[in-house]
Motif scaffolding. Structure first.
Motif, PDB file in Angstrom:
ATOM      1  N   ILE A  38     -20.835 -60.384 -10.838  1.00  0.00           N
ATOM      2  CA  ILE A  38     -20.197 -61.693 -10.885  1.00  0.00           C
ATOM      3  C   ILE A  38     -18.537 -61.588 -10.628  1.00  0.00           C
ATOM      4  N   ALA A  39     -18.136 -60.474 -11.444  1.00  0.00           N
ATOM      5  CA  ALA A  39     -16.712 -60.038 -11.511  1.00  0.00           C
ATOM      6  C   ALA A  39     -16.486 -59.554 -10.346  1.00  0.00           C
ATOM      7  N   THR A  40     -17.133 -58.782  -9.580  1.00  0.00           N
ATOM      8  CA  THR A  40     -16.932 -58.059  -8.376  1.00  0.00           C
ATOM      9  C   THR A  40     -16.725 -59.240  -7.370  1.00  0.00           C
ATOM     10  N   ASN A  41     -17.649 -60.293  -7.238  1.00  0.00           N
ATOM     11  CA  ASN A  41     -17.703 -61.232  -6.329  1.00  0.00           C
ATOM     12  C   ASN A  41     -16.608 -62.068  -6.306  1.00  0.00           C
ATOM     13  N   ILE A  42     -15.915 -62.346  -7.762  1.00  0.00           N
ATOM     14  CA  ILE A  42     -14.845 -63.130  -7.800  1.00  0.00           C
ATOM     15  C   ILE A  42     -13.675 -62.477  -7.447  1.00  0.00           C
ATOM     16  N   SER A  43     -13.436 -60.924  -7.658  1.00  0.00           N
ATOM     17  CA  SER A  43     -12.563 -60.105  -7.363  1.00  0.00           C
ATOM     18  C   SER A  43     -12.355 -60.263  -5.763  1.00  0.00           C
ATOM     19  N   GLU A  44     -13.770 -60.171  -4.954  1.00  0.00           N
ATOM     20  CA  GLU A  44     -13.481 -60.262  -3.582  1.00  0.00           C
ATOM     21  C   GLU A  44     -12.945 -61.428  -3.086  1.00  0.00           C
ATOM     22  N   LYS A  45     -13.115 -62.495  -3.957  1.00  0.00           N
ATOM     23  CA  LYS A  45     -12.677 -63.638  -3.396  1.00  0.00           C
ATOM     24  C   LYS A  45     -11.223 -63.668  -3.682  1.00  0.00           C
ATOM     25  N   ILE A  46     -10.507 -63.103  -4.766  1.00  0.00           N
ATOM     26  CA  ILE A  46      -9.094 -63.046  -4.999  1.00  0.00           C
ATOM     27  C   ILE A  46      -8.474 -62.262  -3.751  1.00  0.00           C
ATOM     28  N   ASP A  47      -9.355 -61.169  -3.238  1.00  0.00           N
ATOM     29  CA  ASP A  47      -8.890 -60.292  -2.323  1.00  0.00           C
ATOM     30  C   ASP A  47      -8.709 -61.072  -1.135  1.00  0.00           C
ATOM     31  N   GLN A  48      -9.542 -61.945  -0.786  1.00  0.00           N
ATOM     32  CA  GLN A  48      -9.548 -62.673   0.537  1.00  0.00           C
ATOM     33  C   GLN A  48      -8.390 -63.731   0.419  1.00  0.00           C
TER      34      GLN A  48
END
Length: 56
Positions: A38-48
């Motif tokens: 979940i943290a990885t997914n949220i991190s990707e959203k931050i990057d986007q």
């Protein structure tokens, strides 16, 4: 960004954290709970989000 595909329950948790806390705090909360996917997914959203801000 390969994009992690989370099951619907984990997607709902991630989205709930984001809606409740914002991206940065949601990431921190997921990391604190040990929800690495979940943290990885949220991190990707931050990057986007950062990428889309720099494009404008």
């Amino acid at each position: 960004m390969a994009g992690n595909f989370l099951n619907k329950e984990k997607q709902a948790i991630a989205q709930n954290l984001i809606d409740t806390c914002g991206l940065q705090r949601a990431l921190h909360a997921a990391q604190q709970f040990g929800w690495h996917d979940i943290a990885t997914n949220i991190s990707e959203k931050i990057d986007q989000a950062m990428y889309s801000q720099t494009r404008h």
